[in-house]
Motif scaffolding. Sequence first.
Motif, mmCIF file in Angstrom:
data_model
loop_
_atom_site.group_PDB
_atom_site.id
_atom_site.type_symbol
_atom_site.label_atom_id
_atom_site.label_comp_id
_atom_site.label_asym_id
_atom_site.label_seq_id
_atom_site.Cartn_x
_atom_site.Cartn_y
_atom_site.Cartn_z
ATOM 1 N N LEU A 156 -2.683 8.531 -14.696
ATOM 2 C CA LEU A 156 -3.121 9.924 -14.761
ATOM 3 C C LEU A 156 -4.212 10.191 -13.731
ATOM 4 N N LEU A 157 -5.174 9.302 -13.644
ATOM 5 C CA LEU A 157 -6.228 9.437 -12.648
ATOM 6 C C LEU A 157 -5.665 9.360 -11.238
ATOM 7 N N ALA A 158 -4.736 8.430 -11.038
ATOM 8 C CA ALA A 158 -4.140 8.260 -9.713
ATOM 9 C C ALA A 158 -3.385 9.508 -9.283
ATOM 10 N N TRP B 289 -0.915 -4.171 -11.360
ATOM 11 C CA TRP B 289 -1.907 -3.393 -10.619
ATOM 12 C C TRP B 289 -1.368 -1.985 -10.398
ATOM 13 N N VAL B 290 -2.190 -0.977 -10.651
ATOM 14 C CA VAL B 290 -1.883 0.405 -10.302
ATOM 15 C C VAL B 290 -2.696 0.734 -9.058
ATOM 16 N N LEU B 291 -2.019 1.175 -7.991
ATOM 17 C CA LEU B 291 -2.654 1.267 -6.684
ATOM 18 C C LEU B 291 -2.533 2.674 -6.108
ATOM 19 N N PRO B 292 -3.589 3.483 -6.209
ATOM 20 C CA PRO B 292 -3.618 4.764 -5.502
ATOM 21 C C PRO B 292 -3.809 4.509 -4.011
ATOM 22 N N PRO B 293 -3.758 5.547 -3.177
ATOM 23 C CA PRO B 293 -3.892 5.340 -1.725
ATOM 24 C C PRO B 293 -5.218 4.744 -1.278
ATOM 25 N N THR B 294 -6.212 4.706 -2.151
ATOM 26 C CA THR B 294 -7.516 4.160 -1.764
ATOM 27 C C THR B 294 -7.564 2.638 -1.771
ATOM 28 N N TRP C 281 0.843 -1.195 0.000
ATOM 29 C CA TRP C 281 0.000 0.000 0.000
ATOM 30 C C TRP C 281 0.876 1.242 0.000
ATOM 31 N N ALA C 282 0.410 2.297 -0.642
ATOM 32 C CA ALA C 282 1.115 3.582 -0.647
ATOM 33 C C ALA C 282 0.212 4.651 -0.057
ATOM 34 N N PRO C 283 0.460 5.091 1.180
ATOM 35 C CA PRO C 283 -0.347 6.185 1.727
ATOM 36 C C PRO C 283 -0.113 7.497 0.994
ATOM 37 N N ASP C 284 1.061 7.609 0.374
ATOM 38 C CA ASP C 284 1.400 8.788 -0.424
ATOM 39 C C ASP C 284 1.956 8.310 -1.762
ATOM 40 N N GLY C 285 1.432 8.855 -2.858
ATOM 41 C CA GLY C 285 1.912 8.458 -4.174
ATOM 42 C C GLY C 285 1.097 7.321 -4.761
ATOM 43 N N VAL C 286 1.622 6.743 -5.818
ATOM 44 C CA VAL C 286 0.928 5.686 -6.546
ATOM 45 C C VAL C 286 1.867 4.493 -6.682
ATOM 46 N N LEU C 287 1.409 3.348 -6.261
ATOM 47 C CA LEU C 287 2.192 2.122 -6.282
ATOM 48 C C LEU C 287 1.805 1.281 -7.490
ATOM 49 N N VAL D 243 -15.166 -1.432 -11.691
ATOM 50 C CA VAL D 243 -15.759 -0.343 -10.909
ATOM 51 C C VAL D 243 -15.505 0.958 -11.653
ATOM 52 N N PRO D 244 -16.291 2.019 -11.417
ATOM 53 C CA PRO D 244 -16.031 3.296 -12.081
ATOM 54 C C PRO D 244 -14.789 3.967 -11.500
ATOM 55 N N PRO D 245 -14.217 4.932 -12.223
ATOM 56 C CA PRO D 245 -12.994 5.585 -11.727
ATOM 57 C C PRO D 245 -13.151 6.203 -10.346
ATOM 58 N N GLY D 246 -14.312 6.805 -10.076
ATOM 59 C CA GLY D 246 -14.507 7.440 -8.783
ATOM 60 C C GLY D 246 -14.390 6.472 -7.625
ATOM 61 N N ALA D 247 -14.846 5.244 -7.809
ATOM 62 C CA ALA D 247 -14.773 4.249 -6.746
ATOM 63 C C ALA D 247 -13.358 3.734 -6.548
ATOM 64 N N TYR D 248 -12.561 3.787 -7.608
ATOM 65 C CA TYR D 248 -11.204 3.239 -7.524
ATOM 66 C C TYR D 248 -10.180 4.277 -7.097
ATOM 67 N N PHE D 249 -10.370 5.522 -7.516
ATOM 68 C CA PHE D 249 -9.322 6.525 -7.327
ATOM 69 C C PHE D 249 -9.683 7.657 -6.365
ATOM 70 N N ALA D 250 -10.957 7.993 -6.205
ATOM 71 C CA ALA D 250 -11.282 9.186 -5.410
ATOM 72 C C ALA D 250 -10.924 8.978 -3.961
ATOM 73 N N PRO D 251 -10.208 9.917 -3.338
ATOM 74 C CA PRO D 251 -9.859 9.789 -1.923
ATOM 75 C C PRO D 251 -11.127 9.662 -1.088
ATOM 76 N N GLY D 252 -11.132 8.664 -0.232
ATOM 77 C CA GLY D 252 -12.260 8.484 0.667
ATOM 78 C C GLY D 252 -13.476 7.849 0.031
ATOM 79 N N ALA D 253 -13.399 7.514 -1.254
ATOM 80 C CA ALA D 253 -14.587 6.989 -1.947
ATOM 81 C C ALA D 253 -15.017 5.663 -1.389
ATOM 82 N N ARG D 254 -14.076 4.952 -0.748
ATOM 83 C CA ARG D 254 -14.412 3.636 -0.201
ATOM 84 C C ARG D 254 -14.651 3.691 1.313
ATOM 85 N N GLY D 255 -14.848 4.840 1.832
ATOM 86 C CA GLY D 255 -15.193 4.949 3.244
ATOM 87 C C GLY D 255 -14.034 5.014 4.151
#
Length: 267
Positions: free
Chosen positions: A223-225, A65-70, A50-56, A255-267
């Motif tokens: 780019l989204l990440a 796998w491209v892994l944003p902080p979410t 997991w990457a709390p900062d940046g994109v893994l 899943v849509p981009p908002g669910a995968y990339f938006a900060p906090g989108a997954r609760g």
Amino acid sequence: MSPNGQPHRIRRPAPRLVNPPGGAVAVASFPLDGGEWFGRHRHDAHQLAWAPDGVLAVRTRGRTWVLPPTVALWIPAGTPHSTGATASALLRSLYFWPDRCPLTWDEPRVVPVSALLRELIGHLAQDEDRLGAAERERAERVVLDLLKPVEVTTVRAPMPRDPRARRVAEALRSDPADGRTLAEWGTAVGASARTLARAFATDTGLPFGQWRTQLRLQTAMPLLAAGATVSSVARRVGYGSPSAFVAAFRRGVGVPPGAYFAPGARG
């Protein structure tokens, strides 16, 4: 070291590792530069990357796998993989000792990182003398309870071996918004549309149209990440409208981009 998986190359001080005696979870933190990769390796422990900062990014079993902080990636013990960053990032890895872990997933799984899970990981990353054994054990149990995989699909766009098809693929990697047909590409590279279609299907396992969609999604994910808007990314990778891009992303990833990339989108 720790869970048997020293990075292939580290140009920095040794990673910070919290691995208390008797604990079920160890936590290691590795700062990464953009484009820096840990070569192919494996661990004796299960890993949550997991990457709390940046994109893994994690490559394993022919998938990336491209892994944003979410989100984080569960990597079962013994799985060969390589890990890197698309931009400067902090890799925070949790290692779960198999004999003390109730999870039995034998394939990599994407796990949403909620605000609570984020805080608990930071809690477990504290120095051993700042967190008592009983308190750490309670936090470890809650972390395990919070690991709920989500069904997403990795985006694959392998390069064809045929030299003419490869020229098309390389051009599209440079400009995924190029909308030329196979017939038009055939004129450019000296092959018929049928020959190129056959080469893409044979070499990549995907029809050309699907391959191009996968390439566009693959280009879009970093780019989204990095925080680009859906509208700007849609234009960048060749979609006429944000809604068309979102629909393609949902079909391709699950899943849509908002669910995968938006900060906090997954609760």
